[in-house]
Design a protein around this motif. Structure first.
Motif, PDB file in Angstrom:
ATOM      1  N   LYS A 142       1.005  -1.112   0.095  1.00  0.00           N
ATOM      2  CA  LYS A 142      -0.172   0.016  -0.025  1.00  0.00           C
ATOM      3  C   LYS A 142       1.089   1.331   0.049  1.00  0.00           C
ATOM      4  CE  LYS A 142      -3.873   2.113   2.569  1.00  0.00           C
ATOM      5  NZ  LYS A 142      -5.007   2.047   3.695  1.00  0.00           N
ATOM      6  N   ASN A 143       0.593   2.265  -0.887  1.00  0.00           N
ATOM      7  CA  ASN A 143       1.272   3.494  -0.890  1.00  0.00           C
ATOM      8  C   ASN A 143       2.573   3.375  -1.506  1.00  0.00           C
ATOM      9  OD1 ASN A 143      -1.032   4.762   0.209  1.00  0.00           O
ATOM     10  ND2 ASN A 143      -0.432   4.369   2.057  1.00  0.00           N
ATOM     11  N   VAL A 144       2.852   2.228  -1.994  1.00  0.00           N
ATOM     12  CA  VAL A 144       4.219   2.265  -2.724  1.00  0.00           C
ATOM     13  C   VAL A 144       4.042   1.684  -4.142  1.00  0.00           C
ATOM     14  CG1 VAL A 144       6.530   0.827  -2.771  1.00  0.00           C
ATOM     15  CG2 VAL A 144       5.398   1.659  -0.465  1.00  0.00           C
ATOM     16  N   SER A 145       4.187   2.612  -5.167  1.00  0.00           N
ATOM     17  CA  SER A 145       3.951   2.225  -6.441  1.00  0.00           C
ATOM     18  C   SER A 145       5.321   1.911  -7.274  1.00  0.00           C
ATOM     19  CB  SER A 145       3.035   3.406  -7.342  1.00  0.00           C
ATOM     20  OG  SER A 145       3.794   4.500  -7.274  1.00  0.00           O
ATOM     21  N   GLY A 146       4.943   1.291  -8.355  1.00  0.00           N
ATOM     22  CA  GLY A 146       6.264   0.916  -9.117  1.00  0.00           C
ATOM     23  C   GLY A 146       6.370  -0.572  -9.396  1.00  0.00           C
ATOM     24  N   SER A 147       7.367  -1.033 -10.303  1.00  0.00           N
ATOM     25  CA  SER A 147       7.664  -2.320 -10.442  1.00  0.00           C
ATOM     26  C   SER A 147       8.927  -2.716  -9.684  1.00  0.00           C
ATOM     27  CB  SER A 147       7.962  -2.434 -12.131  1.00  0.00           C
ATOM     28  OG  SER A 147       8.406  -3.833 -12.340  1.00  0.00           O
ATOM     29  N   VAL A 148       8.657  -4.175  -9.169  1.00  0.00           N
ATOM     30  CA  VAL A 148       9.619  -4.714  -8.503  1.00  0.00           C
ATOM     31  C   VAL A 148      10.395  -5.728  -9.317  1.00  0.00           C
ATOM     32  CG1 VAL A 148      10.621  -5.618  -6.489  1.00  0.00           C
ATOM     33  CG2 VAL A 148       8.713  -4.134  -6.321  1.00  0.00           C
ATOM     34  N   GLU A 149      11.521  -5.680  -9.522  1.00  0.00           N
ATOM     35  CA  GLU A 149      12.224  -6.747 -10.588  1.00  0.00           C
ATOM     36  C   GLU A 149      13.435  -7.353 -10.083  1.00  0.00           C
ATOM     37  OE1 GLU A 149      13.384  -5.168 -14.448  1.00  0.00           O
ATOM     38  OE2 GLU A 149      11.212  -3.849 -14.410  1.00  0.00           O
ATOM     39  N   ALA A 150      13.738  -8.573 -10.063  1.00  0.00           N
ATOM     40  CA  ALA A 150      14.907  -9.313  -9.545  1.00  0.00           C
ATOM     41  C   ALA A 150      15.333 -10.479 -10.548  1.00  0.00           C
ATOM     42  CB  ALA A 150      14.497 -10.029  -8.263  1.00  0.00           C
ATOM     43  N   ARG A 151      16.559 -10.894 -10.230  1.00  0.00           N
ATOM     44  CA  ARG A 151      17.156 -11.887 -10.937  1.00  0.00           C
ATOM     45  C   ARG A 151      18.215 -12.615 -10.080  1.00  0.00           C
ATOM     46  NH1 ARG A 151      19.192 -10.617 -16.436  1.00  0.00           N
ATOM     47  NH2 ARG A 151      20.766 -12.374 -16.159  1.00  0.00           N
ATOM     48  N   VAL A 152      18.439 -13.927 -10.259  1.00  0.00           N
ATOM     49  CA  VAL A 152      19.483 -14.608  -9.672  1.00  0.00           C
ATOM     50  C   VAL A 152      20.124 -15.774 -10.668  1.00  0.00           C
ATOM     51  CG1 VAL A 152      18.040 -16.295  -8.313  1.00  0.00           C
ATOM     52  CG2 VAL A 152      20.525 -15.764  -7.515  1.00  0.00           C
ATOM     53  N   GLN A 153      21.042 -15.815 -10.885  1.00  0.00           N
ATOM     54  CA  GLN A 153      21.657 -17.049 -11.459  1.00  0.00           C
ATOM     55  C   GLN A 153      22.452 -17.912 -10.700  1.00  0.00           C
ATOM     56  OE1 GLN A 153      22.750 -16.070 -15.459  1.00  0.00           O
ATOM     57  NE2 GLN A 153      24.325 -17.636 -15.719  1.00  0.00           N
ATOM     58  N   ALA A 154      22.202 -19.370 -10.674  1.00  0.00           N
ATOM     59  CA  ALA A 154      22.864 -20.208  -9.854  1.00  0.00           C
ATOM     60  C   ALA A 154      23.890 -21.074 -10.910  1.00  0.00           C
ATOM     61  CB  ALA A 154      21.740 -21.169  -9.432  1.00  0.00           C
ATOM     62  N   ASP A 155      24.859 -21.123 -10.188  1.00  0.00           N
ATOM     63  CA  ASP A 155      26.071 -21.879 -11.010  1.00  0.00           C
ATOM     64  C   ASP A 155      26.061 -23.488 -10.174  1.00  0.00           C
ATOM     65  OD1 ASP A 155      28.240 -22.985 -12.172  1.00  0.00           O
ATOM     66  OD2 ASP A 155      29.665 -21.480 -11.477  1.00  0.00           O
ATOM     67  N   VAL A 156      25.536 -24.438 -10.829  1.00  0.00           N
ATOM     68  CA  VAL A 156      25.432 -25.602 -10.174  1.00  0.00           C
ATOM     69  C   VAL A 156      26.422 -26.491 -10.853  1.00  0.00           C
ATOM     70  CG1 VAL A 156      23.039 -25.351  -9.515  1.00  0.00           C
ATOM     71  CG2 VAL A 156      23.519 -26.278 -11.833  1.00  0.00           C
ATOM     72  N   GLY A 157      27.406 -26.090 -11.691  1.00  0.00           N
ATOM     73  CA  GLY A 157      28.478 -27.020 -12.039  1.00  0.00           C
ATOM     74  C   GLY A 157      27.968 -28.034 -13.139  1.00  0.00           C
ATOM     75  N   ASP A 158      28.919 -28.905 -13.389  1.00  0.00           N
ATOM     76  CA  ASP A 158      28.459 -30.071 -14.561  1.00  0.00           C
ATOM     77  C   ASP A 158      28.613 -31.196 -13.919  1.00  0.00           C
ATOM     78  OD1 ASP A 158      31.237 -30.604 -13.895  1.00  0.00           O
ATOM     79  OD2 ASP A 158      32.058 -29.587 -15.781  1.00  0.00           O
ATOM     80  N   VAL A 159      28.530 -32.166 -14.784  1.00  0.00           N
ATOM     81  CA  VAL A 159      28.391 -33.589 -13.985  1.00  0.00           C
ATOM     82  C   VAL A 159      29.405 -33.981 -13.280  1.00  0.00           C
ATOM     83  CG1 VAL A 159      28.159 -36.083 -14.373  1.00  0.00           C
ATOM     84  CG2 VAL A 159      26.878 -34.246 -15.822  1.00  0.00           C
ATOM     85  N   VAL A 160      30.798 -33.710 -13.908  1.00  0.00           N
ATOM     86  CA  VAL A 160      32.012 -34.238 -13.070  1.00  0.00           C
ATOM     87  C   VAL A 160      32.219 -33.236 -11.731  1.00  0.00           C
ATOM     88  CG1 VAL A 160      34.465 -34.742 -13.537  1.00  0.00           C
ATOM     89  CG2 VAL A 160      32.717 -35.175 -15.253  1.00  0.00           C
ATOM     90  N   ASN A 161      32.121 -32.082 -12.106  1.00  0.00           N
ATOM     91  CA  ASN A 161      32.401 -31.046 -10.924  1.00  0.00           C
ATOM     92  C   ASN A 161      30.970 -30.272 -10.725  1.00  0.00           C
ATOM     93  OD1 ASN A 161      35.158 -31.363 -10.757  1.00  0.00           O
ATOM     94  ND2 ASN A 161      35.190 -30.904 -13.010  1.00  0.00           N
ATOM     95  N   PRO A 162      30.129 -30.872  -9.740  1.00  0.00           N
ATOM     96  CA  PRO A 162      28.990 -30.339  -9.465  1.00  0.00           C
ATOM     97  C   PRO A 162      29.204 -29.147  -8.328  1.00  0.00           C
ATOM     98  CG  PRO A 162      28.982 -32.662  -8.337  1.00  0.00           C
ATOM     99  CD  PRO A 162      30.396 -32.271  -9.326  1.00  0.00           C
TER     100      PRO A 162
END
Length: 425
Positions: free
Chosen positions: A335-355
């Motif tokens: 309430k009483n706060v207008s505008g857009s909220v945006e976010a992003r996060v990128q997870a590095d989960v590694g490969d099969v050999v080096n998770p």
């Protein structure tokens, strides 16, 4: 049989929509539906229904804890109730996994309502304290083995209400089949996106503190699990900075039978999410990704997950991601706060050999009860797997400065990200 031969019901258009996603059923300004008391009551329905209450904790010293009660109804079979628990300490790389069939399950317990439940092995008690800083809470007490006991108190802050997508009785529901009044099935998720958790775990006679941020999901799948989705994705980012920040996301992708043009038009992704900034629920997001339509880069509401740099995992037979990108955007619901909220996060989960941060690769069929396994009838050779990861991560957030100082220019918020990727077919 004979009634179907002489049915007067009109034939179903083979190109009629067989999916009615919650992410497309409400206007962008009507996505937030505050939970009502009955929303988190146990349904315990018959037929083919799987219902879960799941509690996640990311403890301050690094341990992740998941506790889940699963109520599985399989046609005329007596329901199977499981309590599952996974504890992972990244400092010692120790993982504890317990999954037990409980006895004498009851809801509601004497003197309580159906938001609470108990069995011989556990109790989950809902408590209400209106007008306080934490108006709702759960306590979990579980004795899962001679060497494993759990005691947790999980409290919801007043400024972070529980939510579903859309208001009213049909809020939160995605329907499968051509008729939403008589659907083939349905899926619903209700969320408490950020909680204050205090408690401890006793393992092998040693107690460890389990204080930290958490979240809670009450979910129901009103059809066979293998008909609901071919894949699932889940993200739970939590940070204690800036008064408390969280970013959660749940996505499932339908099988080929369920889409907007009937059988063969499936592969639709339904994504639900939310953002907590400054200790307040700031935005609720929901988005539908149709297989024949590219998502708009200018969309005012975004709720998306993307697997990047996928690589075949010979252990599971699936192409697992090496990186996973989660995105959110939506109008402020404060309430009483207008505008857009945006976010992003990128997870590095590694490969099969080096998770990186891999907690487990769960062979689903090895864990679910026998009667559920038989009823699901997975295609021969198909083996569902759940990848579970937890890593340090940085959430990039922009929005009105009224939410957090400097937010309009963007904040880089370090925290912990627990995420899952499930492959079914």
């Amino acid at each position: 049989m004979f009634s179907s031969l002489f049915s007067t019901s009109p034939p179903v258009d083979p190109t009629a929509p067989t999916l009615h996603p919650v992410s497309s059923n409400f206007k962008e300004t009507e996505l937030f539906g505050e939970l009502e008391p009955k929303d988190t009551e146990w349904l315990c329905a018959g037929g083919f229904v799987t219902e879960t209450q799941t509690f996640y904790t990311l403890a301050a010293e690094g341990t992740s804890l998941m506790c889940q009660v699963i109520h599985s109804s399989i046609g005329v079979w007596y329901p199977t109730i499981q309590f599952t628990c996974k504890i992972h300490n990244p400092n010692t790389n120790e993982t504890i996994w317990k999954s037990i069939n409980v006895t004498n399950f009851v809801t509601p317990p004497p003197g309580l309502d159906k938001r609470s439940s108990k069995a011989d092995e556990f109790s989950i008690t809902y408590k209400s304290a209106p007008g306080t800083d934490h108006p709702e809470s759960y306590t979990i007490r579980a004795n899962l083995a001679a060497d494993l006991q759990i005691s947790l108190d999980l409290a919801r802050p007043a400024d972070i209400p529980g939510f579903k997508i859309g208001k009213g009785e049909r809020g939160g529901y995605s329907y499968f089949g051509p008729d939403t009044q008589k659907p083939d099935g349905y899926v619903i998720h209700r969320f408490w996106p950020r909680l204050k958790v205090t408690g401890h775990i006793i393992s092998n006679g040693k107690a460890s503190v389990a204080d930290g941020p958490g979240m809670f999901i009450h979910a129901i799948q009103g059809m066979r699990p293998n008909l609901v989705a071919s894949t699932w994705n889940f993200a739970n980012f939590q940070s204690e900075l800036h008064g408390g920040v969280s970013a959660i996301q749940m996505e499932f992708k339908t099988i080929d039978a369920y889409g907007r043009k009937g059988a063969g038009s499936g592969g639709v992704s339904i994504n639900i999410g939310s953002l907590v900034v400054g200790g307040k629920l700031a935005a609720v997001t929901a988005e539908t990704k149709w297989p024949d339509e590219a998502p708009s880069e200018k969309a005012s509401v975004v709720s998306r997950v993307t697997h990047l740099d996928t690589i075949m995992d010979p252990d599971t037979g699936y192409k697992k991601p090496s990186q996973i990108l989660f995105k959110w955007a939506g109008p402020s619901i404060i309430k009483n706060v207008s505008g857009s909220v945006e976010a992003r996060v990128q997870a590095d989960v590694g490969d099969v050999v080096n998770p990186k941060g891999l907690i487990d690769k769960v062979d689903v069929l090895a864990e679910i009860p026998y009667v559920v396994k038989m009823a699901v009838n997975y295609v021969a050779g198909t083996k569902p797997y759940i990848y579970m990861w937890m890593n340090p991560a940085t959430l990039t957030v922009t929005g009105p400065d009224d939410l957090a100082p400097g937010l309009s220019k963007g904040l880089e918020i370090p925290g912990k990200l627990y995420n899952e990727a499930t492959f079914i077919s």
